[in-house]
Design a protein around this motif. Structure first.
Motif, short mmCIF file in Angstrom:
data_model
loop_
_atom_site.label_atom_id
_atom_site.label_comp_id
_atom_site.label_asym_id
_atom_site.label_seq_id
_atom_site.Cartn_x
_atom_site.Cartn_y
_atom_site.Cartn_z
N ALA A 214 67.35 135.42 -161.35
CA ALA A 214 68.18 135.39 -162.56
C ALA A 214 68.44 136.78 -163.12
N ASN A 215 67.87 137.83 -162.51
CA ASN A 215 68.01 139.18 -163.03
C ASN A 215 69.43 139.71 -162.85
N ARG A 216 69.82 140.56 -163.80
CA ARG A 216 71.00 141.38 -163.67
C ARG A 216 70.48 142.80 -163.48
N TYR A 217 70.86 143.45 -162.39
CA TYR A 217 70.22 144.72 -162.03
C TYR A 217 71.05 145.94 -162.42
N VAL A 218 70.32 146.95 -162.85
CA VAL A 218 70.86 148.28 -163.06
C VAL A 218 70.09 149.20 -162.12
N TYR A 219 70.81 150.09 -161.46
CA TYR A 219 70.18 150.88 -160.39
C TYR A 219 70.13 152.36 -160.71
N LYS A 220 68.96 152.94 -160.47
CA LYS A 220 68.76 154.39 -160.53
C LYS A 220 68.86 154.92 -159.11
N GLY A 221 69.85 155.71 -158.83
CA GLY A 221 69.98 156.23 -157.47
C GLY A 221 70.64 155.25 -156.53
N VAL A 222 70.72 155.63 -155.26
CA VAL A 222 71.46 154.85 -154.28
C VAL A 222 70.86 155.04 -152.89
N GLY A 223 70.84 153.97 -152.11
CA GLY A 223 70.37 154.07 -150.73
C GLY A 223 71.41 154.72 -149.85
N GLY A 224 70.95 155.25 -148.72
CA GLY A 224 71.85 155.88 -147.76
C GLY A 224 72.23 154.91 -146.65
N LYS A 225 73.33 155.21 -145.97
CA LYS A 225 73.81 154.34 -144.90
C LYS A 225 74.26 155.17 -143.70
N LEU A 226 73.76 154.81 -142.53
CA LEU A 226 74.08 155.48 -141.28
C LEU A 226 74.61 154.47 -140.27
N LEU A 227 75.27 154.99 -139.23
CA LEU A 227 75.70 154.14 -138.13
C LEU A 227 75.21 154.75 -136.81
N PRO A 228 73.92 154.61 -136.50
CA PRO A 228 73.41 155.09 -135.21
C PRO A 228 74.06 154.31 -134.07
N SER A 229 74.44 155.04 -133.03
CA SER A 229 75.23 154.48 -131.95
C SER A 229 74.62 154.86 -130.60
N PHE A 230 74.87 154.02 -129.60
CA PHE A 230 74.24 154.20 -128.30
C PHE A 230 75.27 153.94 -127.20
N VAL A 291 85.16 142.66 -110.21
CA VAL A 291 83.91 142.02 -109.76
C VAL A 291 82.80 143.05 -109.61
N GLN A 292 82.99 144.20 -110.24
CA GLN A 292 81.93 145.19 -110.35
C GLN A 292 81.26 145.05 -111.72
N THR A 293 79.98 145.36 -111.76
CA THR A 293 79.32 145.41 -113.07
C THR A 293 79.86 146.61 -113.84
N ALA A 294 79.69 146.58 -115.14
CA ALA A 294 80.21 147.65 -115.99
C ALA A 294 79.48 148.96 -115.73
N LEU A 295 80.20 150.05 -115.96
CA LEU A 295 79.59 151.37 -115.82
C LEU A 295 78.89 151.80 -117.10
N SER A 296 79.42 151.33 -118.24
CA SER A 296 78.82 151.75 -119.51
C SER A 296 78.98 150.66 -120.56
N ALA A 297 78.12 150.72 -121.56
CA ALA A 297 78.17 149.79 -122.69
C ALA A 297 77.98 150.59 -123.98
N TYR A 298 78.37 149.98 -125.10
CA TYR A 298 78.37 150.68 -126.38
C TYR A 298 77.83 149.74 -127.45
N VAL A 299 76.89 150.24 -128.23
CA VAL A 299 76.27 149.45 -129.29
C VAL A 299 76.12 150.35 -130.52
N TYR A 300 76.41 149.79 -131.71
CA TYR A 300 76.03 150.52 -132.92
C TYR A 300 75.50 149.56 -133.97
N TYR A 301 74.69 150.15 -134.87
CA TYR A 301 73.92 149.36 -135.83
C TYR A 301 74.09 149.91 -137.25
N ASN A 302 74.16 149.00 -138.19
CA ASN A 302 74.05 149.40 -139.59
C ASN A 302 72.60 149.79 -139.86
N PHE A 303 72.42 150.89 -140.61
CA PHE A 303 71.06 151.38 -140.84
C PHE A 303 70.98 151.97 -142.25
#
Length: 554
Positions: A214-230, A291-303
């Motif tokens: 039931a809380n209404r929030y007020v925030y001091k500061g802010v979190g960071g956000k990255l997109l690490p990728s592979f 009909v060949q398997t892939a040479l590369s794949a790509y993944v990224y994540y919210n962090f």
């Protein structure tokens, strides 16, 4: 308490009525509407140089920010509070064929009366205290609150012991070009008018943290956000000889199993913890069926991060990638042995070992090996790649890594770790400076003062938990942390660039006092009017008054 509900509600309705979806013409429309509106206030008619509409810089699209300031006359002071908020919204695909109603709150709420919606939502709809519509919560009601306060002090500068700067920025929902451009104007005003930025108040939306909250929030500061990728390279093979090669999708799947929802990758600070990372994309990079398997794949994540730097995250994820690669090879060996047993074929030892590189490690290796030939080739490649309008920064970065990999002498499977998108920095408001402590005290005082006028508890937390332009008002990262971004984003300096020195130059402590509601970015997006149109403007005003009073008295 200011009697502001009707004014903020009226302005919110008008703002919601403008279809300012990010990366559409609507972003320009709302900016021009706001500029015209502010310019019509008598204060700005008399002081036209105090309001401006500025096109974003280093932006592929034409769009604008609107900025204004009021100089208080109560006390001669350079102390300045920044009020900031974004004008754009996410899209309305979730409304399907009813998308036009997304911008018409009254008509949309009338239609919802006849729809099958959850009982709790229906109760709110019928209460008369909730406004529905795209942007009503995120975050046009917060922007309306700021405009109300700007207008009030434009009419009553004698009540302002310092200065008030207003920033309405575009592009928060995509690449933050708006706030990054606005920093340039804030710096110019800082120099021209000797503004001493002592606090910033963002007004992005807040929501319950659980169904029972039931809380209404007020925030001091802010979190960071990255997109690490592979980028993951494999060993290509015909599908009839599967164990002669290594499918990069197999490694990618193990990597996602290792990283997704992993509590070990939650960052704790000041008693608060981030949510774990989650995949936002996972795909191989085969352009067509073969009909060949892939040479590369790509993944990224919210962090999300609270205390870790971008450098810390790369080191942690390099370790996670090595673990995932090892696990994938162990599983591959075990399944290969079982297949050999049931098919009565001889088992051969596999030739691969786990290999994981940070992008800067791969780049340095290739420069040492090939020298200027590699550097010049990659510079040319990236310039040519800029001509491909289909690539966002994330795919642009992947293509650069893929091209660099072609120069590797050892083509055995590997994982390359990098960043492929904007880093929204974390900021920890801990009271380490006088301005930070004054802002914390003012925020706590404001919450305590308004609480008797509101039925639900208003609670303070340390990190705004979503992506926010407030990230660009101050930096907690050191030089090495930012260098890790610059050296490990393959798009840096071509498709993507951020002048983090601008953030350091502004360096103003920031809090978030925003409207309360539910289902932001969803079809049933809605804002609670009592809290958002009455409590939020009054809390923000109390922070302005106390911050400027405290500092002007020094």
């Amino acid at each position: 308490m200011m009697e502001c509900r009707d004014d903020v509600l009226d302005l919110t309705r008008k703002l919601v009525g403008i279809q300012s979806i990010v990366k559409t013409e609507g972003e320009k429309a709302i900016a021009h509407y706001l500029y015209t509106l502010l310019s019509s206030f008598p204060y700005f008619t008399s002081n036209p140089e105090h309001v401006t509409i500025e096109q974003t810089i280093n932006d592929e699209l034409e769009r604008y920010n609107v900025l204004a300031f009021v100089k208080g006359t109560k006390t001669a002071s350079n102390r300045t509070v920044i009020l900031m908020g974004h004008m754009d919204t996410v899209g309305v695909d979730d409304f399907n064929q009813l998308h036009e109603y997304a911008f018409l709150p009254d008509e949309w709420m009338a239609m919802l009366q006849h729809e099958d919606i959850p009982a709790s939502v229906r109760e709110q709809l019928q209460s008369g205290d909730w406004l529905f519509g795209r942007g009503a919560l995120d975050m046009k009601s917060g922007l309306a609150s700021h405009i109300y306060l700007l207008k009030y002090y434009a009419e009553h500068p004698e009540e302002l012991a310092g200065n008030l700067v207003f920033v309405a920025e575009c592009d928060e929902e995509d690449g933050s070009h708006g706030i990054l451009s606005a920093l340039k104007m804030l710096k110019r005003w800082q120099e021209e008018h000797r503004f001493d930025y002592v606090a910033a108040v963002n007004s992005d939306f807040v929501s319950p943290r659980s169904e029972e909250d039931a809380n209404r929030y007020v925030y001091k500061g802010v979190g960071g956000k990255l997109l690490p990728s592979f980028l993951i390279t494999g060993a290509e093979t015909h599908v009839g000889d599967v164990f002669d090669g290594l499918d990069p999708n197999f490694i990618a799947a193990e990597l996602t199993k290792q990283i997704n929802y992993n509590p070990e990758l939650c960052d704790e600070a000041l008693g608060e913890i981030t949510v774990p990372p989650v995949a936002l994309k996972q795909a191989d990079l085969k352009p067509t069926y073969t009909v060949q398997t892939a040479l590369s794949a790509y993944v990224y994540y919210n962090f999300f991060i609270h205390s870790w730097s971008p450098k810390d995250v790369l080191e942690k994820l390099k370790e996670q990638a090595h673990m995932a690669f090892t696990n994938a090879l162990d599983t591959f060996k075990e399944r290969y042995r079982r297949f050999c047993d049931i098919s009565h074929q001889p088992y051969k030892e596999i030739p691969w070992q786990p290999r994981v590189f940070l992008y800067e490690e791969m780049e340095q290796l290739l420069i040492e090996t090939h020298g200027d030939a590699f550097i010049q080739h990659m510079d040319h490649f990236k310039q040519e790649l800029l001509n491909d309008d289909t690539l966002d920064t994330r795919m642009f970065a992947a293509r650069v890594v893929e091209e660099a990999w072609k120069w590797m002498a050892d083509k055995s499977p590997a994982i390359f770790v990098f960043y492929s998108s904007l880093y929204s920095p974390r900021f920890e408001l801990s009271g380490k400076t006088e301005n930070e402590q004054i802002l914390i005290d003012a925020l706590e005082h404001a919450v305590k003062s308004v609480q008797p006028n509101y039925d639900h508890p208003i609670a303070l937390r340390n990190f705004f938990p979503y992506i926010s332009d407030a990230s660009f008002m101050a930096l907690s990262d050191d030089t090495a942390g930012i260098a890790a971004i610059e050296h490990n984003n393959p798009a840096w300096g071509t498709k993507h660039y951020v002048d983090y020195q601008d953030v350091r130059d502004i360096d103003v402590p920031v809090v978030n006092i925003g409207p309360y509601g539910m289902d932001g970015h969803k079809r049933l997006e809605r804002v609670e009017m009592t809290y958002s149109f009455e409590i939020v403007p009054n809390m923000t005003n109390m922070v302005i008054q106390r911050v400027l009073h405290e500092t002007s008295a020094k």
